[in-house]
Design an enzyme around this catalytic site. Structure first.
Site, PDB file in Angstrom:
ATOM      1  CE  LYS A   1      -3.647   2.589   0.125  1.00 26.24           C
ATOM      2  NZ  LYS A   1      -4.722   2.503   1.111  1.00 26.24           N
ATOM      3  CE  LYS A  20      -3.122   7.805   7.466  1.00 27.93           C
ATOM      4  NZ  LYS A  20      -3.182   6.335   7.211  1.00 27.93           N
TER       5      LYS A  20
END
Length: 299
Positions: A176, A245
């Site tokens: 990811k 983030k």
């Protein structure tokens, strides 16, 4: 354990979690839900979910517990905090974490949960937005033990069109990170491409079709660029603060590996500036608004 139509718990009912829960309910899975902000729960109860008062209560009512929350600390709190999943965890149960968090934290928490309770952990971050969630066409990259991956495949078949076991615990989160490196850099590149097209005065709307089939073609060009070009940012499909983030996490991971990734650094700086200007809850694609407006876009 037979997993087909097993009892599912879902913790984290944000944009993605809500869409995924609705998809599971439509596919006939019994789902028990909890969310930190309780106002998100009633619409899902109306759709057939059962509300639980805590993550522990979700785990008690479920064979498979799914998490989709904001960050590493949110995962840790939901699992190991007061009235967390660990209080009702047991051997034979599986936790699937769809959140995007650090690989090393994933490995540590997975080891802790299994060692203390016997409950296994699969890190399974996703790529795709709420539309893909509702259609069951997400891309899911999974890390964990092969037997656990096999046992959740019937569930994943209803959520994802691409579900890949990429390695042991933490491998899904690493994949990811790579995904977010590509996506975050791609958002900024597309914003710059659109800015250039509009400033040059060409038919910016026609650019995806013009470039179709060439090396510049991609799902981002086909799907994201038109959204940017139309300035269609309400309601948000994802939040700028969330991608920032993720980019910061990738940057920290790359630095730990002693890697210099200039494209990642540039994309992170761009989103940092944008979010610090008060745009954290705006659509991720609205990063294009951080560039000079063209006469066409201002008209």
């Amino acid at each position: 354990m037979a997993v087909e139509k097993a009892r599912i718990g879902f913790i984290g009912l944000g944009i993605m979690g809500t869409a995924m829960t609705l998809r599971l309910l439509e596919q006939g899975w019994p789902v028990t839900v909890w969310n930190l902000e309780p106002e998100r729960v009633p619409p899902l109860v109306a759709a057939g979910a059962v509300s639980a008062p805590s993550p522990a209560a979700v785990a008690a009512a479920s064979d498979i517990v799914i998490l989709c929350v904001l960050h590493t600390e949110a995962v840790r709190s939901c699992v190991f905090g007061a009235q967390g999943v660990a209080e009702e965890a047991a051997a034979g149960k599986i936790l699937i974490d769809h959140s995007t968090i650090a690989p090393e934290a994933t490995r540590a928490m997975a080891q802790q949960l299994q060692g203390e309770t016997g409950m296994h952990w699969v890190d399974a971050p996703v790529s795709g937005g709420p539309l893909q969630s509702r259609a069951g066409t997400l891309t899911v990259m999974a890390g964990g033990e092969a037997a656990d991956i096999a046992s959740i495949r019937p569930l994943m078949a209803d959520l994802a069109s691409n579900f890949t076991h990429i390695g042991p615990s933490g491998a899904g989160q690493t994949a990811k990170m790579i995904n977010q490196l590509i996506v975050g850099s791609g958002y900024v590149v597309l914003a710059e491409a659109l800015t250039l097209a509009e400033a040059a005065g060409i038919n910016a709307q026609a650019l995806p079709q013009c470039l179709a089939g060439g090396h510049a073609d991609s799902s981002l060009l086909k799907q994201l660029y038109p959204q940017m070009q139309a300035r269609a940012f309400e309601p948000p499909r994802s939040y700028a603060r969330q991608l920032l983030k993720d980019l910061k996490a990738v940057k920290a991971y790359a630095h730990a590996l002693q890697l210099s990734l200039p494209m990642l650094e540039a994309a992170t700086r761009r989103y940092t500036d944008y979010v610090e200007q008060g745009n954290g809850m705006k659509d991720t694609a609205s990063i294009v608004n951080s560039y000079r407006s063209s006469p066409e876009s201002a008209a």
